[in-house]
Design a protein around this motif. Structure first.
Motif, mmCIF file in Angstrom:
data_model
loop_
_atom_site.group_PDB
_atom_site.id
_atom_site.type_symbol
_atom_site.label_atom_id
_atom_site.label_comp_id
_atom_site.label_asym_id
_atom_site.label_seq_id
_atom_site.Cartn_x
_atom_site.Cartn_y
_atom_site.Cartn_z
ATOM 1 N N LYS A 28 -6.128 0.016 -5.903
ATOM 2 C CA LYS A 28 -6.538 0.440 -7.245
ATOM 3 C C LYS A 28 -5.408 0.247 -8.253
ATOM 4 O O LYS A 28 -5.619 -0.206 -9.366
ATOM 5 N N LEU A 29 -4.197 0.644 -7.863
ATOM 6 C CA LEU A 29 -3.076 0.708 -8.801
ATOM 7 C C LEU A 29 -2.164 -0.514 -8.773
ATOM 8 O O LEU A 29 -1.420 -0.750 -9.718
ATOM 9 N N GLY A 30 -2.170 -1.230 -7.676
ATOM 10 C CA GLY A 30 -1.220 -2.332 -7.522
ATOM 11 C C GLY A 30 0.191 -1.842 -7.280
ATOM 12 O O GLY A 30 1.155 -2.593 -7.380
ATOM 13 N N VAL A 55 6.028 -7.593 5.404
ATOM 14 C CA VAL A 55 6.253 -7.328 3.992
ATOM 15 C C VAL A 55 4.885 -7.409 3.330
ATOM 16 O O VAL A 55 4.184 -8.415 3.451
ATOM 17 N N VAL A 56 4.482 -6.334 2.660
ATOM 18 C CA VAL A 56 3.174 -6.260 2.012
ATOM 19 C C VAL A 56 3.401 -6.297 0.503
ATOM 20 O O VAL A 56 4.336 -5.673 -0.012
ATOM 21 N N PHE A 57 2.533 -7.027 -0.200
ATOM 22 C CA PHE A 57 2.703 -7.154 -1.649
ATOM 23 C C PHE A 57 1.332 -7.209 -2.322
ATOM 24 O O PHE A 57 0.345 -7.645 -1.730
ATOM 25 N N PRO A 58 1.281 -6.763 -3.595
ATOM 26 C CA PRO A 58 0.011 -6.804 -4.330
ATOM 27 C C PRO A 58 -0.233 -8.209 -4.901
ATOM 28 O O PRO A 58 0.703 -8.907 -5.267
ATOM 29 N N ILE A 59 -1.485 -8.587 -4.953
ATOM 30 C CA ILE A 59 -1.899 -9.835 -5.601
ATOM 31 C C ILE A 59 -2.939 -9.455 -6.646
ATOM 32 O O ILE A 59 -4.021 -8.955 -6.305
ATOM 33 N N GLY A 64 -9.226 -6.932 -9.832
ATOM 34 C CA GLY A 64 -8.351 -5.867 -9.355
ATOM 35 C C GLY A 64 -7.240 -6.432 -8.486
ATOM 36 O O GLY A 64 -6.755 -7.537 -8.731
ATOM 37 N N TYR A 65 -6.859 -5.673 -7.500
ATOM 38 C CA TYR A 65 -5.761 -6.075 -6.631
ATOM 39 C C TYR A 65 -6.247 -6.356 -5.218
ATOM 40 O O TYR A 65 -7.194 -5.738 -4.734
#
Length: 168
Positions: A28-30, A55-59, A64-65
């Motif tokens: 929801k927030l990134g 390693v996790v990252f937002p896209i 949304g994300y």
């Protein structure tokens, strides 16, 4: 299922729900602590246990994300760390139980992290008293000889047949 993320004894419905909610909040927030840390897991595969680093990252997308990740197999490194820990534990046990003084010095002659119980008995100083100080058993009239010996060791020379008498 190719792998399990958690061993069965730590898989609980509460933990599952907490992790699920954490992921939903991140989407929801990134933003998430997930995105700020390198994660390590022990996972069970069909052929045994494996350690992975992730390693996790937002896209950000137009809807949304999403979450992306880079996952690396670190099993060999973890196994090497475990073997190194076993070797260190064995070495520590040998040093601590040795009947002769074993002392670790830096190249300036200061006592470092090794000062076994036999050193305390033979030299008369506790590890706390000796740590960080010049080797206390070197008498002042032998300080130059001691310094030269340390210089030889520091330059890679092997010292054979050295006999030293030290004060207690």
């Amino acid at each position: 299922v190719l792998y399990e993320m958690l061993e069965p004894d730590v898989q609980t419905p509460e933990r599952y729900q907490r992790n699920k909610q954490s992921i939903l909040d991140a989407l929801k927030l990134g933003q998430s602590p997930l995105f700020e840390n390198v994660l390590e897991y022990k996972v069970r595969r069909q052929d045994g246990w494996q350690f992975i680093q992730q390693v996790v990252f937002p896209i950000k997308t137009d809807r949304g994300y999403r979450m992306g990740s880079v996952t690396t197999d670190v099993t060999a490194r973890k196994q090497a760390e475990q073997e190194l820990q076993k070797a260190n534990d064995l070495l520590r046990a040998i040093i601590e139980s040795a009947p002769t003084a074993i002392v670790g010095l830096d190249l300036t002659g200061k006592v470092q992290s090794v000062w076994n119980p036999a050193a305390e008995r033979m030299l008369g100083w506790s590890a706390e008293e000796a740590s960080g100080h010049l080797l206390p058993s070197v008498p002042p009239d032998k300080a130059d000889e001691f310094r030269r010996t340390l210089e030889q060791i520091g330059s890679g020379q092997t010292i054979n047949g050295l006999e030293a008498r030290r004060k207690k």
